[in-house]
Design a protein around this motif. Structure first.
Motif, PDB file in Angstrom:
ATOM      1  N   SER A   1       0.832  -1.205   0.000  1.00  0.00           N
ATOM      2  CA  SER A   1       0.000   0.000   0.000  1.00  0.00           C
ATOM      3  C   SER A   1       0.864   1.250   0.000  1.00  0.00           C
ATOM      4  CB  SER A   1      -0.928   0.010   1.213  1.00  0.00           C
ATOM      5  OG  SER A   1      -0.205   0.300   2.387  1.00  0.00           O
ATOM      6  N   SER A   2       0.418   2.269  -0.701  1.00  0.00           N
ATOM      7  CA  SER A   2       1.158   3.534  -0.760  1.00  0.00           C
ATOM      8  C   SER A   2       1.268   4.167   0.610  1.00  0.00           C
ATOM      9  CB  SER A   2       0.458   4.498  -1.731  1.00  0.00           C
ATOM     10  OG  SER A   2       0.492   3.998  -3.046  1.00  0.00           O
ATOM     11  N   GLU A   3       0.203   4.021   1.416  1.00  0.00           N
ATOM     12  CA  GLU A   3       0.215   4.618   2.751  1.00  0.00           C
ATOM     13  C   GLU A   3       1.324   4.036   3.614  1.00  0.00           C
ATOM     14  OE1 GLU A   3      -2.408   3.459   1.218  1.00  0.00           O
ATOM     15  OE2 GLU A   3      -3.731   5.195   0.973  1.00  0.00           O
ATOM     16  N   ALA A   4       1.524   2.707   3.539  1.00  0.00           N
ATOM     17  CA  ALA A   4       2.565   2.061   4.337  1.00  0.00           C
ATOM     18  C   ALA A   4       3.949   2.485   3.869  1.00  0.00           C
ATOM     19  CB  ALA A   4       2.418   0.544   4.261  1.00  0.00           C
ATOM     20  N   VAL A   5       4.123   2.611   2.566  1.00  0.00           N
ATOM     21  CA  VAL A   5       5.410   3.046   2.018  1.00  0.00           C
ATOM     22  C   VAL A   5       5.719   4.467   2.484  1.00  0.00           C
ATOM     23  CG1 VAL A   5       6.656   3.619  -0.107  1.00  0.00           C
ATOM     24  CG2 VAL A   5       5.294   1.524   0.019  1.00  0.00           C
ATOM     25  N   ILE A   6       4.730   5.338   2.384  1.00  0.00           N
ATOM     26  CA  ILE A   6       4.914   6.719   2.835  1.00  0.00           C
ATOM     27  C   ILE A   6       5.222   6.759   4.326  1.00  0.00           C
ATOM     28  CG2 ILE A   6       3.657   8.868   3.308  1.00  0.00           C
ATOM     29  CD1 ILE A   6       2.332   8.559   0.592  1.00  0.00           C
ATOM     30  N   GLY A   7       4.510   5.936   5.119  1.00  0.00           N
ATOM     31  CA  GLY A   7       4.748   5.902   6.567  1.00  0.00           C
ATOM     32  C   GLY A   7       6.167   5.512   6.902  1.00  0.00           C
ATOM     33  N   HIS A   8       6.698   4.513   6.173  1.00  0.00           N
ATOM     34  CA  HIS A   8       8.082   4.076   6.420  1.00  0.00           C
ATOM     35  C   HIS A   8       9.069   5.189   6.121  1.00  0.00           C
ATOM     36  CE1 HIS A   8      11.717   1.624   6.374  1.00  0.00           C
ATOM     37  NE2 HIS A   8      12.000   2.158   5.197  1.00  0.00           N
ATOM     38  N   TYR A   9       8.955   5.779   4.944  1.00  0.00           N
ATOM     39  CA  TYR A   9       9.934   6.791   4.546  1.00  0.00           C
ATOM     40  C   TYR A   9       9.731   8.120   5.275  1.00  0.00           C
ATOM     41  CZ  TYR A   9      11.746   3.648   1.059  1.00  0.00           C
ATOM     42  OH  TYR A   9      12.341   2.562   0.443  1.00  0.00           O
ATOM     43  N   GLU A  10       8.536   8.338   5.764  1.00  0.00           N
ATOM     44  CA  GLU A  10       8.303   9.518   6.603  1.00  0.00           C
ATOM     45  C   GLU A  10       9.151   9.446   7.864  1.00  0.00           C
ATOM     46  OE1 GLU A  10       4.453  11.686   8.661  1.00  0.00           O
ATOM     47  OE2 GLU A  10       4.558   9.497   8.582  1.00  0.00           O
ATOM     48  N   GLN A  11       9.103   8.282   8.539  1.00  0.00           N
ATOM     49  CA  GLN A  11       9.903   8.125   9.752  1.00  0.00           C
ATOM     50  C   GLN A  11      11.393   8.133   9.445  1.00  0.00           C
ATOM     51  OE1 GLN A  11       8.150   4.615  11.806  1.00  0.00           O
ATOM     52  NE2 GLN A  11       7.615   6.113  13.345  1.00  0.00           N
ATOM     53  N   GLU A  12      11.781   7.472   8.371  1.00  0.00           N
ATOM     54  CA  GLU A  12      13.192   7.466   7.994  1.00  0.00           C
ATOM     55  C   GLU A  12      13.683   8.881   7.701  1.00  0.00           C
ATOM     56  OE1 GLU A  12      15.591   4.957   7.612  1.00  0.00           O
ATOM     57  OE2 GLU A  12      14.177   3.777   8.781  1.00  0.00           O
ATOM     58  N   SER A  13      12.856   9.670   7.039  1.00  0.00           N
ATOM     59  CA  SER A  13      13.232  11.041   6.694  1.00  0.00           C
ATOM     60  C   SER A  13      13.375  11.909   7.932  1.00  0.00           C
ATOM     61  CB  SER A  13      12.184  11.639   5.752  1.00  0.00           C
ATOM     62  OG  SER A  13      12.492  12.973   5.430  1.00  0.00           O
ATOM     63  N   ILE A  14      12.475  11.717   8.894  1.00  0.00           N
ATOM     64  CA  ILE A  14      12.497  12.542  10.113  1.00  0.00           C
ATOM     65  C   ILE A  14      13.640  12.137  11.044  1.00  0.00           C
ATOM     66  CG2 ILE A  14      11.223  13.069  12.240  1.00  0.00           C
ATOM     67  CD1 ILE A  14       8.646  12.899  10.564  1.00  0.00           C
ATOM     68  N   TYR A  15      13.819  10.824  11.248  1.00  0.00           N
ATOM     69  CA  TYR A  15      14.760  10.361  12.265  1.00  0.00           C
ATOM     70  C   TYR A  15      16.117   9.912  11.707  1.00  0.00           C
ATOM     71  CZ  TYR A  15      10.605  10.168  15.259  1.00  0.00           C
ATOM     72  OH  TYR A  15       9.484  10.483  15.958  1.00  0.00           O
ATOM     73  N   ASN A  16      16.171   9.611  10.399  1.00  0.00           N
ATOM     74  CA  ASN A  16      17.370   8.950   9.880  1.00  0.00           C
ATOM     75  C   ASN A  16      17.710   9.460   8.480  1.00  0.00           C
ATOM     76  OD1 ASN A  16      19.471   7.056  10.026  1.00  0.00           O
ATOM     77  ND2 ASN A  16      18.243   5.466   9.039  1.00  0.00           N
ATOM     78  N   TYR A  17      17.581  10.751   8.274  1.00  0.00           N
ATOM     79  CA  TYR A  17      17.666  11.319   6.925  1.00  0.00           C
ATOM     80  C   TYR A  17      19.005  11.049   6.246  1.00  0.00           C
ATOM     81  CZ  TYR A  17      17.321  14.634   3.077  1.00  0.00           C
ATOM     82  OH  TYR A  17      17.291  15.193   1.829  1.00  0.00           O
ATOM     83  N   SER A  18      20.090  11.068   7.012  1.00  0.00           N
ATOM     84  CA  SER A  18      21.419  10.909   6.419  1.00  0.00           C
ATOM     85  C   SER A  18      21.739   9.460   6.046  1.00  0.00           C
ATOM     86  CB  SER A  18      22.493  11.434   7.380  1.00  0.00           C
ATOM     87  OG  SER A  18      22.464  10.706   8.594  1.00  0.00           O
ATOM     88  N   ASN A  19      20.908   8.509   6.526  1.00  0.00           N
ATOM     89  CA  ASN A  19      21.204   7.099   6.268  1.00  0.00           C
ATOM     90  C   ASN A  19      19.904   6.297   6.157  1.00  0.00           C
ATOM     91  OD1 ASN A  19      22.790   4.795   5.902  1.00  0.00           O
ATOM     92  ND2 ASN A  19      22.845   4.363   8.095  1.00  0.00           N
ATOM     93  N   ILE A  20      19.063   6.685   5.221  1.00  0.00           N
ATOM     94  CA  ILE A  20      17.733   6.092   5.090  1.00  0.00           C
ATOM     95  C   ILE A  20      17.809   4.606   4.737  1.00  0.00           C
ATOM     96  CG2 ILE A  20      15.664   6.063   3.622  1.00  0.00           C
ATOM     97  CD1 ILE A  20      15.755   9.087   3.602  1.00  0.00           C
ATOM     98  N   THR A  21      17.058   3.792   5.484  1.00  0.00           N
ATOM     99  CA  THR A  21      16.977   2.349   5.231  1.00  0.00           C
ATOM    100  C   THR A  21      15.870   2.070   4.225  1.00  0.00           C
ATOM    101  OG1 THR A  21      17.725   1.846   7.471  1.00  0.00           O
ATOM    102  CG2 THR A  21      16.629   0.088   6.272  1.00  0.00           C
ATOM    103  N   SER A  22      16.228   1.441   3.127  1.00  0.00           N
ATOM    104  CA  SER A  22      15.230   1.107   2.109  1.00  0.00           C
ATOM    105  C   SER A  22      14.232   0.100   2.660  1.00  0.00           C
ATOM    106  CB  SER A  22      15.910   0.531   0.872  1.00  0.00           C
ATOM    107  OG  SER A  22      14.950  -0.021  -0.002  1.00  0.00           O
ATOM    108  N   ILE A  23      12.992   0.249   2.246  1.00  0.00           N
ATOM    109  CA  ILE A  23      11.952  -0.682   2.691  1.00  0.00           C
ATOM    110  C   ILE A  23      12.259  -2.106   2.229  1.00  0.00           C
ATOM    111  CG2 ILE A  23      10.410  -0.472   0.687  1.00  0.00           C
ATOM    112  CD1 ILE A  23       8.100  -0.224   2.748  1.00  0.00           C
ATOM    113  N   ARG A  24      13.025  -2.238   1.139  1.00  0.00           N
ATOM    114  CA  ARG A  24      13.383  -3.561   0.632  1.00  0.00           C
ATOM    115  C   ARG A  24      14.373  -4.279   1.545  1.00  0.00           C
ATOM    116  NH1 ARG A  24      13.763  -0.336  -4.094  1.00  0.00           N
ATOM    117  NH2 ARG A  24      12.094  -0.738  -5.605  1.00  0.00           N
ATOM    118  N   ASN A  25      15.110  -3.523   2.349  1.00  0.00           N
ATOM    119  CA  ASN A  25      16.140  -4.124   3.205  1.00  0.00           C
ATOM    120  C   ASN A  25      15.633  -4.528   4.586  1.00  0.00           C
ATOM    121  OD1 ASN A  25      18.125  -3.871   1.249  1.00  0.00           O
ATOM    122  ND2 ASN A  25      18.678  -1.803   1.893  1.00  0.00           N
TER     123      ASN A  25
END
Length: 362
Positions: A289-313
């Motif tokens: 779902s697009s919502e789940a993808v956005i939710g994952h990268y939203e948190q990664e962007s806020i808390y881990n912007y310099s080293n974002i973990t791909s959802i595939r990993n």
């Protein structure tokens, strides 16, 4: 897509914020807050958050209080937006089949380019100081069942311990065959539902187990069973005891026993693999779902912007976990000294404290 980006950027930058509209919305927000405060489930969550986060900024409710909502002026709302709705405090997350360059072009054509940075410090880091003893808080409310939360402070968002903690949560309450569900509902019919959650923030996180039960089931029950009439007579003239005493474990004991078991005994390879499959399967299903993808990268962007973990990993993170890792993490974070217990209902706080103090295994 361009229209959606244009509309959203214009709303953020050029909303009229008319006084009459703000006054109207105040009433809507106050009614929402009143409804929130009437719900026992929301009340126990608020009680727990205030209790465990203590003097940190995380105790603050984003919605505010009825008093400060009613007292907001238009100039305060505008000043707030100018202070925080800035380019250096903005994360734009888009899930799309369009190319990154195409989306960049759309953003560059929108009002988002007109947002400017400010010198205002947006984040105020803090150091969480753990308790030195169990903290218990019981608040009275005349409800049918006692609301219970047992929680522990844990790592922040960027700590890889979180993957083991997520697995522990899955192991305890993810489905009808999970450990606490079986022990609290199937083997001992004490609760209808039990959940465990993990929440991670920039400076710390929380792990908590939540359920509800009748007042008599919160702590251990000492059932005194009178023997048959014949045995009663024998007890008068012989040496057989009058009573057959049997202690039935309550909700707190069963939850503590499960935590202690995870600290002492490695889970089997079969259970570990089943739990991994469950959590990874749910994650992969949700990531459709697009919502789940956005939710994952939203948190990664806020808390881990310099080293974002791909959802595939993410599945790879769980594949690496071994039984000994669960043992280590449960001993690291789930200690009696750092535990918080919150109850909303008719329980006696002193009795709960005494019971926990007498529970020697944990």
């Amino acid at each position: 897509m361009q229209v959606a980006i244009d509309v959203l950027s214009e709303i953020l930058l050029h909303s009229l914020l008319r006084k009459k509209d703000i006054e109207y919305e105040k009433n809507v927000v106050v009614e929402e807050l009143i409804s929130y405060l009437d719900d026992p489930n929301n009340l126990i969550s608020k009680q727990f958050n205030t209790h465990i986060f203590k003097d940190t900024p995380l105790t603050l409710e984003p919605i505010g209080t009825i008093e400060n909502i009613n007292n907001f002026t238009r100039s305060e709302v505008v000043n707030y937006m100018n202070k925080y709705y800035t380019s250096d405090n903005m994360h734009i997350i888009i899930s799309s089949n369009l190319s990154f360059k195409r989306i960049q072009h759309m953003l560059n054509q929108s009002a988002f380019t007109k947002f400017t940075p400010t010198s205002v410090r947006k984040n105020l880091p803090f150091q969480y100081i753990p308790n030195e003893t169990t903290s218990v808080e019981v608040k009275y409310k005349n409800i049918k069942q006692e609301k219970i939360i047992i929680g522990f402070p844990i790592c922040d968002y960027n700590n890889d311990d979180k993957y083991v903690l997520n697995l522990v949560s899955e192991l305890l309450t993810a489905n009808m065959s999970s450990r606490l569900f079986v022990d609290l509902r199937e083997k001992n019919p004490l609760v209808y539902n039990v959940t465990s959650e993990v929440e991670y923030y920039q400076d710390m996180g929380i792990f908590y187990i939540q359920t509800e039960t009748e007042l008599r089931n919160v702590v251990d029950i000492d059932n005194t069973v009178i023997d048959t009439a014949n045995e009663f007579l024998q007890s008068l003239f012989g040496k057989k005891p009058l009573y057959n005493r049997k202690t039935e474990k309550g909700v707190l004991s069963i939850i503590f026993d499960n935590i202690r078991d995870l600290q002492k005994n490695e889970i089997s390879k079969k259970e570990l693999e089943a739990t991994k499959q469950s959590i990874v399967g749910s994650y992969l299903l949700n990531s459709e779902s697009s919502e789940a993808v956005i939710g994952h990268y939203e948190q990664e962007s806020i808390y881990n912007y310099s080293n974002i973990t791909s959802i595939r990993n993410i599945p790879k993170k769980y594949d690496k976990i071994k039984s000994k890792d669960i043992l280590k993490i449960c001993n690291k974070y789930f200690t009696k000294q750092t535990m918080f217990v919150n109850i909303l209902g008719k329980s006696n706080e002193n009795s709960i404290k005494q019971f926990i103090s007498n529970y020697k295994k944990f």
